[in-house]
Design a protein around this motif. Structure first.
Motif, PDB file in Angstrom:
ATOM      1  N   CYS A   1      -0.436   3.117   3.770  1.00  0.00           N
ATOM      2  CA  CYS A   1      -0.221   2.519   5.104  1.00  0.00           C
ATOM      3  C   CYS A   1       0.811   1.395   5.079  1.00  0.00           C
ATOM      4  O   CYS A   1       1.098   0.810   6.116  1.00  0.00           O
ATOM      5  CB  CYS A   1      -1.542   2.033   5.694  1.00  0.00           C
TER       6      CYS A   1
ATOM      7  N   CYS B   1      -5.903  -1.036  -1.417  1.00  0.00           N
ATOM      8  CA  CYS B   1      -5.630  -1.510  -0.049  1.00  0.00           C
ATOM      9  C   CYS B   1      -6.936  -1.734   0.720  1.00  0.00           C
ATOM     10  O   CYS B   1      -7.789  -0.857   0.769  1.00  0.00           O
ATOM     11  CB  CYS B   1      -4.770  -0.477   0.671  1.00  0.00           C
TER      12      CYS B   1
ATOM     13  N   CYS C   1       0.842  -1.200   0.000  1.00  0.00           N
ATOM     14  CA  CYS C   1       0.000   0.000   0.000  1.00  0.00           C
ATOM     15  C   CYS C   1       0.875   1.247   0.000  1.00  0.00           C
ATOM     16  O   CYS C   1       1.813   1.364   0.785  1.00  0.00           O
ATOM     17  CB  CYS C   1      -0.918   0.015   1.217  1.00  0.00           C
TER      18      CYS C   1
ATOM     19  N   ASN D   1      -7.218  -1.902   3.889  1.00  0.00           N
ATOM     20  CA  ASN D   1      -7.248  -1.134   5.140  1.00  0.00           C
ATOM     21  C   ASN D   1      -7.610   0.320   4.924  1.00  0.00           C
ATOM     22  O   ASN D   1      -8.360   0.894   5.710  1.00  0.00           O
ATOM     23  CB  ASN D   1      -5.867  -1.150   5.820  1.00  0.00           C
ATOM     24  N   CYS D   2      -7.034   0.935   3.872  1.00  0.00           N
ATOM     25  CA  CYS D   2      -7.181   2.392   3.782  1.00  0.00           C
ATOM     26  C   CYS D   2      -7.646   2.869   2.406  1.00  0.00           C
ATOM     27  O   CYS D   2      -7.833   4.066   2.204  1.00  0.00           O
ATOM     28  CB  CYS D   2      -5.883   3.087   4.196  1.00  0.00           C
TER      29      CYS D   2
HETATM   30 ZN    ZN Z   1      -3.330   1.070   3.020  1.00  0.00          ZN
END
Ligand code: ZN
Ligand code: ADP
Length: 223
Positions: free
Chosen positions: A133, A150, A130, A152-153
């Motif tokens: 992050c 990604c 990513c 997560n983000c």
């Molecule tokens: Zn990320």
């Protein structure tokens, strides 16, 4: 607990370090991450090391040692830490021994993650990171829910320059030439624990935990 993770690129040092950090509340010190951050921040060190890293060569010892010492001055290391990607040659290991001696610290475990070249190439060439992050994914082993994005983000994923096949081959060469001798170095110090890291990450992590509960060191036979 103070741990060194040793092994070729792609053995899963970063992945295991993350699991160790989460499960045992240790600081994760990755010299690769410190160097990539220096590159991203465009610091003086970052500008110098980028071309070494892109080709998969080691960066000069003095620069990585400077970053490491700075990192070891942070308070969070007092709860224990994992060193991931350092030391990478005997000169670095000697510096580390001295730093620890000066601080009255010792290393509890040197965990040598052993992985075969085809596994390494498959893991590294499929890795995606990513851009925001730094979370790691893999196009087949651990694909993100949405390709190139990604989980997560939501930022976009990229391939590290040193994860292209030519650079991977060079990293393996550099590992054999510079780093592999550290196996003998830590064997002599009676600190080495070896494990087969060709398995999926959760299985390797189980093996590491077995080492903590039942530490059977590899001991050199009497000469
Ligand atoms: Zn990320
Ligand atoms: P890997 O272990 O998968 O090769 P890292 O993220 O640990 O990846 O390291 C990436 C690059 O950063 C290395 O190829 C090297 O150029 C540089 N690097 C990291 N740690 C060191 C170190 N201890 N000494 C010299 N160079 C390092």
């Amino acid at each position: 607990m103070r741990i060194i993770l040793l092994g070729p690129p792609g053995a899963g040092k970063g992945t295991q370090a993350k699991l160790l950090k989460e499960n045992f509340n240790l600081a994760h010190i990755s010299t690769g991450d410190l160097l990539r951050k220096a590159v991203a921040d465009n610091t003086i060190i970052g500008k110098t090391v980028k071309s070494y890293m892109d080709k998969g060569n080691l960066v000069p010892d003095n620069l990585v040692i400077e970053l490491l010492k700075e990192r070891l001055s942070l308070q969070d290391i007092n709860c224990g830490f994992i060193l991931d990607g350092f030391p990478r040659n005997v000169a670095q290991a000697q510096v580390l021994d001295k730093v620890f001696r000066d601080r009255n610290l010792n290393i509890d475990y040197v965990i040598y993650l052993k992985a075969d070249a085809p596994v390494i190439i498959q893991r590294l060439s499929g890795r995606r990171v990513c851009s925001k992050c730094q979370a790691n994914f893999h196009i087949t082993n651990m694909p993100p829910k949405k390709e190139g994005i990604c989980d997560n983000c939501g930022s976009h994923l990229y391939q590290r320059n040193d994860d292209k096949v030519e650079a991977i081959k060079n990293r393996l060469k550099v590992y054999l030439k510079e780093t592999a001798s550290l196996i003998g170095y830590y064997l002599k110090q009676n600190k080495l624990f070896e494990m087969d890291a060709n398995f999926p990450a959760p299985l390797v992590f189980e093996k590491i935990k077995n080492v903590f509960s039942n530490p059977t060191r590899i001991v050199l036979p009497d000469p």
